[in-house]
Motif scaffolding. Structure first.
Motif, short mmCIF file in Angstrom:
data_model
loop_
_atom_site.label_atom_id
_atom_site.label_comp_id
_atom_site.label_asym_id
_atom_site.label_seq_id
_atom_site.Cartn_x
_atom_site.Cartn_y
_atom_site.Cartn_z
N LEU A 1 0.85 -1.20 0.00
CA LEU A 1 0.00 0.00 0.00
C LEU A 1 0.87 1.24 0.00
O LEU A 1 1.93 1.27 0.62
N VAL A 2 0.39 2.26 -0.71
CA VAL A 2 1.16 3.50 -0.85
C VAL A 2 0.54 4.58 0.02
O VAL A 2 -0.66 4.83 -0.04
N GLU A 3 1.36 5.20 0.85
CA GLU A 3 0.95 6.38 1.62
C GLU A 3 1.67 7.58 0.99
O GLU A 3 2.58 7.39 0.18
N PRO A 4 1.31 8.81 1.36
CA PRO A 4 1.94 9.95 0.69
C PRO A 4 3.48 9.97 0.79
O PRO A 4 4.15 10.40 -0.13
N ALA A 5 4.05 9.49 1.90
CA ALA A 5 5.50 9.59 2.05
C ALA A 5 6.18 8.25 2.29
O ALA A 5 7.40 8.18 2.35
N TRP A 6 5.41 7.18 2.45
CA TRP A 6 6.04 5.89 2.70
C TRP A 6 5.17 4.75 2.20
O TRP A 6 4.07 4.95 1.72
N LEU A 7 5.72 3.54 2.31
CA LEU A 7 5.01 2.34 1.88
C LEU A 7 4.58 1.53 3.09
O LEU A 7 5.23 1.56 4.13
N SER A 8 3.48 0.83 2.94
CA SER A 8 2.96 0.03 4.03
C SER A 8 2.65 -1.35 3.48
O SER A 8 2.31 -1.49 2.31
N LEU A 9 2.75 -2.37 4.32
CA LEU A 9 2.44 -3.72 3.88
C LEU A 9 1.23 -4.24 4.65
O LEU A 9 0.90 -3.75 5.72
N SER A 10 0.60 -5.26 4.10
CA SER A 10 -0.55 -5.86 4.78
C SER A 10 -0.64 -7.33 4.41
O SER A 10 -0.29 -7.73 3.31
N THR A 11 -1.10 -8.14 5.38
CA THR A 11 -1.30 -9.57 5.09
C THR A 11 -2.79 -9.88 5.05
O THR A 11 -3.20 -11.00 5.29
N GLU A 12 -3.61 -8.86 4.78
CA GLU A 12 -5.04 -9.12 4.65
C GLU A 12 -5.29 -10.14 3.54
O GLU A 12 -4.42 -10.40 2.72
N GLU A 13 -6.51 -10.67 3.51
CA GLU A 13 -6.85 -11.72 2.54
C GLU A 13 -6.49 -11.31 1.11
O GLU A 13 -6.56 -10.14 0.76
N PRO A 14 -6.11 -12.31 0.31
CA PRO A 14 -5.88 -12.01 -1.11
C PRO A 14 -7.12 -11.37 -1.74
O PRO A 14 -8.23 -11.64 -1.33
N VAL A 15 -6.90 -10.48 -2.70
CA VAL A 15 -7.99 -9.86 -3.44
C VAL A 15 -7.93 -10.43 -4.86
O VAL A 15 -6.87 -10.42 -5.49
N LYS A 16 -9.05 -10.95 -5.33
CA LYS A 16 -9.07 -11.66 -6.61
C LYS A 16 -7.95 -12.72 -6.66
O LYS A 16 -7.19 -12.80 -7.63
N TYR A 17 -7.85 -13.48 -5.59
CA TYR A 17 -6.87 -14.56 -5.47
C TYR A 17 -5.43 -14.07 -5.47
O TYR A 17 -4.50 -14.86 -5.59
N SER A 18 -5.22 -12.78 -5.37
CA SER A 18 -3.85 -12.27 -5.47
C SER A 18 -3.40 -11.54 -4.20
O SER A 18 -4.12 -10.70 -3.67
N ARG A 19 -2.24 -11.84 -3.74
CA ARG A 19 -1.53 -11.11 -2.70
C ARG A 19 -0.07 -11.22 -3.02
O ARG A 19 0.49 -12.31 -2.86
N PRO A 20 0.59 -10.19 -3.48
CA PRO A 20 0.08 -8.81 -3.57
C PRO A 20 -0.98 -8.64 -4.65
O PRO A 20 -0.99 -9.37 -5.64
N SER A 21 -1.85 -7.64 -4.42
CA SER A 21 -2.89 -7.31 -5.39
C SER A 21 -2.57 -5.98 -6.06
O SER A 21 -2.20 -5.01 -5.40
N ILE A 22 -2.70 -5.96 -7.38
CA ILE A 22 -2.45 -4.72 -8.12
C ILE A 22 -3.52 -3.69 -7.77
O ILE A 22 -3.25 -2.51 -7.60
N ASP A 23 -4.78 -4.15 -7.63
CA ASP A 23 -5.87 -3.23 -7.27
C ASP A 23 -5.59 -2.52 -5.95
O ASP A 23 -5.78 -1.31 -5.83
N VAL A 24 -5.14 -3.29 -4.95
CA VAL A 24 -4.87 -2.70 -3.64
C VAL A 24 -3.78 -1.63 -3.75
O VAL A 24 -3.92 -0.53 -3.21
N MET A 25 -2.71 -1.96 -4.47
CA MET A 25 -1.63 -0.97 -4.64
C MET A 25 -2.15 0.28 -5.34
O MET A 25 -1.92 1.41 -4.90
#
Lengths: 195, 288
Positions: A84-108
């Motif tokens: 995940l993108v924040e204004p000044a840094w990056l964040s990670l998450s282990t939430e459920e895959p989205v559309k079977y994907s983790r990492p998910s392009i949609d989430v980013m």
């Protein structure tokens, strides 16, 4: 220059590594820009950053949680985490895959659209799923630019074609022209000191 | 699972974003004041995702709409709280970490007559059972007590039950073996319909308890603290608070284990710890 004011966010899956290598080889970013990327891959430890950095003008790092965004740097999502993108840094998450994907392009893309709005350039390259389409819509809504690899030049056309069919592609370019298209698009976004 | 599109009627790219960011601030402030739940120092991007999921789940159209729902309906607040507190994990996630635990940490723990371990943010217990299995195989189980804590009573209930979806056990098995497992994972569970029930004796040295990393203090002295992929949902400020909490909760030379992409770099507590193994994110508290 230490602040990232313009961002490129790239997503791809099947064939995406080769496509991204091609882009990084020719890419020329302004001094205030960085690039983040999600490439689907097997959730194993891999040396993807090592592969991508070959021939790249920019250092490539696997993203760390809360890593500050630095200009002139390429960040890729680590396996098995959402990026995940924040204004000044990056964040990670282990939430459920989205559309079977983790990492998910949609989430980013959705988080990047929120953080960078019209200062964001999203790029969708070759891939075999429609992950990225919802994200590209969010980028479009927030005033960012969406660039899509021409499905005809893509190893797998599903992903880029899905974005084109959603009607949110601002530019469509074959692989060998993507780097130049991205460079121009980023420079057309307002840079530091501009609103 | 596909995410519904976020409604955004504004044509001016930044206008709606600014309004929403005010709504978010107001939202977090309000539930803190009314319910005492403080999510103000959670990482914004993932927090926003979860909040919007609840906006749609409650049939609302904006964060303000969701705020109206949760302020006047404690049930809606409870659904939101559960959604915000749940972390997702798996058994033997990052097998190389568990291998490092066996090879680098167990020999150190074995020098103590009695060992206290804190699994902070244990969620539904996957890591607790993984750890209990590892300690049993390494012959330490009899003199270890594991304190497994989480902010959510619901997930603690799941953790106490020790029930994993059967369809995940194949992946967990290969993680287990890759992480240095000495038997077969199937030795530690029985099949019950679509579930794998973990051997209840694995819980013998385990105490499950509610603890909020964001607000609660220390409650014991530990030789090992595991907190993997929990602080990724926090911002820097809250992360640093938790680093301090772990610092005071560890004995001298006590060990801290973080997630595969977390570190103490940039933390005010960085100098209090030595890196044992950079790859597996294992740290040792400096004596003194």
């Amino acid at each position: 220059m230490s602040v990232v004011t313009r961002l490129v966010a790239l997503g791809g899956s099947w064939g995406g590594i080769t496509a991204m290598q091609t882009i990084l080889r020719d890419l020329d970013l302004p001094d205030d820009a960085a690039l983040v990327a999600v490439l689907h891959r097997q959730p194993i430890r891999s040396a993807l950053a090592d592969v991508l950095v070959r021939g790249s003008a920019y250092p490539v790092e696997e993203a760390e949680d809360k890593a500050p965004l630095r200009p002139g740097t390429v960040y890729i999502a680590p396996p098995d985490y959402h990026l995940l993108v924040e204004p000044a840094w990056l964040s990670l998450s282990t939430e459920e895959p989205v559309k079977y994907s983790r990492p998910s392009i949609d989430v980013m893309l959705e988080s990047a659209a929120e953080a960078f709005a019209h200062r964001l350039v999203a790029v969708i390259v070759t891939g075999a799923s429609d992950d990225g389409t919802a994200g590209a819509r969010a980028v479009h809504r927030r005033g960012g630019t969406v660039i899509v690899q021409d499905p005809k030049s893509a190893e797998q056309a599903v992903m880029p074609r899905s974005v084109v069919e959603a009607g949110v592609a601002d530019r469509i370019a074959p692989l060998h022209e993507l780097a130049a298209t991205i460079g121009l698009a980023v420079r057309s976004r307002p840079g530091p000191g501009h609103e | 699972m596909s995410e519904p599109d976020l409604p955004d009627p504004a044509t001016e790219p930044n206008a709606s974003t600014d309004v929403e960011s005010v709504e978010l601030d107001v939202f977090l402030e309000a539930i803190q004041r009314v319910y005492g739940y403080d999510f103000r120092n959670y990482a914004r991007a993932s927090l926003r995702r979860r909040l919007w999921r609840r906006v749609h789940g409650e049939g609302r159209h904006s964060l303000t709409g969701l705020l109206e729902a949760v302020l006047h309906d404690p049930q809606a607040m409870e659904r939101l709280r559960v959604d915000l507190s749940v972390t997702v994990t798996s058994m033997f996630r990052d097998p190389q970490f568990f291998r490092a635990l066996r090879e680098l940490v167990v020999p150190h723990l074995a020098t103590y007559p009695f060992v206290r371990i804190w699994v902070a943010g244990c969620a539904s217990g996957e890591e607790v059972y993984s750890l209990a299995i590892l300690l049993r195989e390494e012959g330490l189980a009899d003199r270890v007590r594991i304190y497994a804590t989480d902010v959510s009573e619901q997930v603690l209930e799941q953790a106490r039950e020790g029930r994993m979806p059967l369809d995940k056990m194949k992946a967990y098995s290969s993680n287990y073996l890759e992480g240095g497992g000495r038997e077969g994972l199937s030795r530690y569970y029985t099949v019950d319909g679509r579930w794998a029930r973990m051997d209840p004796t694995l819980r013998d040295g385990v105490m499950f308890a509610r603890h909020n990393l964001a607000t609660d203090g220390t409650f014991n002295e530990f030789h090992l603290v595991l907190c993997r992929n929990v602080m990724i949902y926090f911002d820097r400020t809250l992360q640093h608070r938790v680093h301090e909490l772990f610092d005071v909760s560890l004995v001298d030379l006590g060990i801290l284990a973080l997630g595969a992409r977390e570190s103490l770099v940039g933390s005010p507590l960085e100098s209090h710890f030595d890196v044992i193994d950079a790859e597996s994110r294992l740290y040792r508290k400096v004596a003194g």
